[in-house]
Scaffold this motif. Structure first.
Motif, short mmCIF file in Angstrom:
data_model
loop_
_atom_site.label_atom_id
_atom_site.label_comp_id
_atom_site.label_asym_id
_atom_site.label_seq_id
_atom_site.Cartn_x
_atom_site.Cartn_y
_atom_site.Cartn_z
N PRO A 180 47.98 -17.30 -85.77
CA PRO A 180 47.16 -17.85 -86.86
C PRO A 180 45.72 -18.03 -86.44
CG PRO A 180 48.48 -19.58 -85.85
CD PRO A 180 48.93 -18.29 -85.23
N SER A 181 44.86 -18.31 -87.40
CA SER A 181 43.47 -18.58 -87.11
C SER A 181 43.36 -19.75 -86.13
CB SER A 181 42.73 -18.92 -88.40
OG SER A 181 41.39 -19.23 -88.15
N GLY A 182 42.52 -19.59 -85.11
CA GLY A 182 42.34 -20.64 -84.12
C GLY A 182 43.36 -20.66 -83.00
N SER A 183 44.26 -19.67 -82.97
CA SER A 183 45.31 -19.67 -81.96
C SER A 183 44.83 -19.23 -80.58
CB SER A 183 46.46 -18.75 -82.40
OG SER A 183 46.00 -17.42 -82.56
N GLY A 184 43.69 -18.53 -80.53
CA GLY A 184 43.18 -18.03 -79.26
C GLY A 184 43.23 -16.53 -79.12
N LYS A 185 43.70 -15.83 -80.16
CA LYS A 185 43.89 -14.38 -80.02
C LYS A 185 42.56 -13.63 -79.91
CE LYS A 185 44.63 -13.66 -85.01
NZ LYS A 185 44.22 -15.04 -85.39
N THR A 186 41.53 -14.06 -80.62
CA THR A 186 40.23 -13.39 -80.51
C THR A 186 39.59 -13.68 -79.17
OG1 THR A 186 39.90 -13.34 -82.90
CG2 THR A 186 37.94 -13.14 -81.54
N THR A 187 39.78 -14.88 -78.64
CA THR A 187 39.32 -15.18 -77.28
C THR A 187 40.00 -14.26 -76.28
OG1 THR A 187 38.91 -17.50 -77.84
CG2 THR A 187 39.14 -16.97 -75.51
N LEU A 188 41.30 -14.04 -76.49
CA LEU A 188 42.05 -13.13 -75.62
C LEU A 188 41.44 -11.73 -75.66
CD1 LEU A 188 44.61 -12.88 -73.82
CD2 LEU A 188 45.87 -12.29 -75.90
N LEU A 189 41.12 -11.24 -76.84
CA LEU A 189 40.49 -9.93 -76.96
C LEU A 189 39.15 -9.91 -76.23
CD1 LEU A 189 40.09 -7.61 -79.99
CD2 LEU A 189 38.05 -8.44 -78.86
N SER A 190 38.35 -10.95 -76.38
CA SER A 190 37.03 -10.99 -75.73
C SER A 190 37.15 -10.91 -74.22
CB SER A 190 36.29 -12.27 -76.13
OG SER A 190 36.00 -12.28 -77.52
N LEU A 191 38.18 -11.53 -73.67
CA LEU A 191 38.37 -11.50 -72.22
C LEU A 191 38.91 -10.14 -71.76
CD1 LEU A 191 39.87 -15.05 -71.65
CD2 LEU A 191 37.51 -14.30 -71.28
N MET A 192 39.90 -9.61 -72.47
CA MET A 192 40.44 -8.30 -72.10
C MET A 192 39.40 -7.20 -72.28
SD MET A 192 44.42 -8.18 -73.39
CE MET A 192 44.06 -8.44 -75.12
N GLY A 193 38.53 -7.37 -73.29
CA GLY A 193 37.50 -6.37 -73.56
C GLY A 193 36.23 -6.55 -72.76
N LEU A 194 36.23 -7.50 -71.83
CA LEU A 194 35.10 -7.75 -70.93
C LEU A 194 33.85 -8.19 -71.68
CD1 LEU A 194 35.46 -4.76 -68.41
CD2 LEU A 194 36.75 -6.90 -68.54
N LEU A 195 34.05 -8.79 -72.86
CA LEU A 195 32.93 -9.36 -73.61
C LEU A 195 32.62 -10.78 -73.14
CD1 LEU A 195 33.98 -8.21 -77.18
CD2 LEU A 195 32.10 -7.27 -75.82
N ASP A 196 33.57 -11.39 -72.45
CA ASP A 196 33.41 -12.76 -71.97
C ASP A 196 34.16 -12.87 -70.65
OD1 ASP A 196 32.68 -15.39 -71.86
OD2 ASP A 196 33.80 -16.03 -73.64
N THR A 197 33.93 -13.97 -69.94
CA THR A 197 34.59 -14.19 -68.66
C THR A 197 35.48 -15.43 -68.75
OG1 THR A 197 32.69 -15.44 -67.88
CG2 THR A 197 32.77 -13.09 -67.32
N PRO A 198 36.61 -15.44 -68.03
CA PRO A 198 37.49 -16.60 -68.09
C PRO A 198 36.94 -17.77 -67.29
CG PRO A 198 38.36 -14.99 -66.54
CD PRO A 198 37.16 -14.36 -67.19
N THR A 199 37.36 -18.96 -67.66
CA THR A 199 37.04 -20.16 -66.88
C THR A 199 37.84 -20.15 -65.58
OG1 THR A 199 36.68 -21.34 -68.95
CG2 THR A 199 36.94 -22.67 -66.96
N ALA A 200 39.07 -19.67 -65.66
CA ALA A 200 39.93 -19.56 -64.48
C ALA A 200 40.83 -18.36 -64.66
CB ALA A 200 40.76 -20.83 -64.30
N GLY A 201 41.32 -17.82 -63.53
CA GLY A 201 42.22 -16.68 -63.59
C GLY A 201 41.51 -15.35 -63.43
N VAL B 2 41.49 0.89 -76.76
CA VAL B 2 40.81 0.54 -78.02
C VAL B 2 41.31 -0.83 -78.46
CG1 VAL B 2 40.48 1.12 -80.45
CG2 VAL B 2 40.52 2.94 -78.73
N PHE B 3 40.38 -1.75 -78.70
CA PHE B 3 40.69 -3.06 -79.24
C PHE B 3 40.25 -3.10 -80.70
CE2 PHE B 3 40.00 -4.07 -74.70
CZ PHE B 3 41.22 -4.67 -74.42
N ALA B 4 41.12 -3.61 -81.56
CA ALA B 4 40.79 -3.73 -82.98
C ALA B 4 41.07 -5.16 -83.42
CB ALA B 4 41.60 -2.74 -83.81
N ASP B 5 40.05 -5.86 -83.89
CA ASP B 5 40.16 -7.26 -84.29
C ASP B 5 40.23 -7.36 -85.81
OD1 ASP B 5 40.21 -9.99 -84.39
OD2 ASP B 5 38.21 -10.30 -83.54
#
Length: 223
Positions: free
Chosen positions: A42-63, A166-169
């Motif tokens: 659902p909205s706000g679950s974290g799935k788009t954050t997951l895409l951003s990390l897998m797609g190297l658009l963002d970096t994780p705080t840990a891991g 390919v990532f599709a959001d």
């Protein structure tokens, strides 16, 4: 030990709000080369954050986030940009097409940072538009295309550089059912051509069209 094409190891993403927001919590996930995966939540679950990390658009705080056996944390920002350009294609709910450019030029522009000549970019753009069934519309601008056609142009832009993933959001979120199904077919064609495809969606019916579903809830992966 052989690592998966995409691998997350105990990944967390915490935003420094007050109080801090944990968008992802200790996520470990493997996606093998050539998989066709829907990440559902659902909205706000974290799935788009997951895409951003897998797609190297963002970096994780840990891991750790690995792509093709390379730890993204070990890359410089320039290295991450190069990896995105060479290995990753993105499709979003909004098409992000430049209104003054033709479909062909929109697709070609997506390869600007790959070191290809203008002629080679045009050739690849034409080939990608043919793959998504829009060869006859290559000279049309976005305003002359339907929503479904614009999203297929966006898919052509994502695959023209021959990415390995390919990532599709929410790629069908702004489309009617018939157009959405054509977009899904294009993503499946990209997968059959060799790309790993990861689709982010809140739509359970859409997720069922893909080979594997990964469920995200409250920042945690529940497979």
């Amino acid at each position: 030990m052989t690592m998966a094409h995409l691998a997350l190891r105990q990944v967390s993403k915490i935003y420094p709000t007050k109080p801090p927001l944990a968008a992802l919590k200790d996520v470990t996930l493997d996606i093998d080369r050539g998989e066709l995966v829907a990440v559902v939540g659902p909205s706000g679950s974290g799935k788009t954050t997951l895409l951003s990390l897998m797609g190297l658009l963002d970096t994780p705080t840990a891991g750790e986030v690995w792509i093709d056996g390379v730890n993204a944390a070990a890359l410089s920002e320039a290295g991450r940009s190069r990896a995105r350009s060479d290995q990753i294609g993105f499709v979003f709910q909004q098409f992000y097409l430049l209104p003054a450019l033709t479909a062909r030029d929109n697709v070609a522009t997506g390869m600007l940072y790959q070191g290809l000549s203008a002629a080679e970019r045009r050739l690849r753009a034409d080939a990608a538009l043919e793959r998504v069934g829009l060869a006859a519309r290559s000279k049309h601008r976005p305003g002359e295309l339907s929503g479904g056609e614009q999203q297929r142009v966006a898919i052509a832009r994502a695959i023209a550089g021959d990415p390995s993933v390919v990532f599709a959001d929410e790629p069908t979120g702004a489309l009617d059912q018939a157009s959405g199904r054509m977009v899904v077919d294009c993503l499946k064609d990209a997968n059959r051509a060799g790309a790993t495809v990861v689709v982010i969606t809140h739509d359970l019916a859409l997720a069922e069209l893909f080979d594997r579903q990964v469920h995200v809830l409250d920042g945690e992966v529940r497979q």
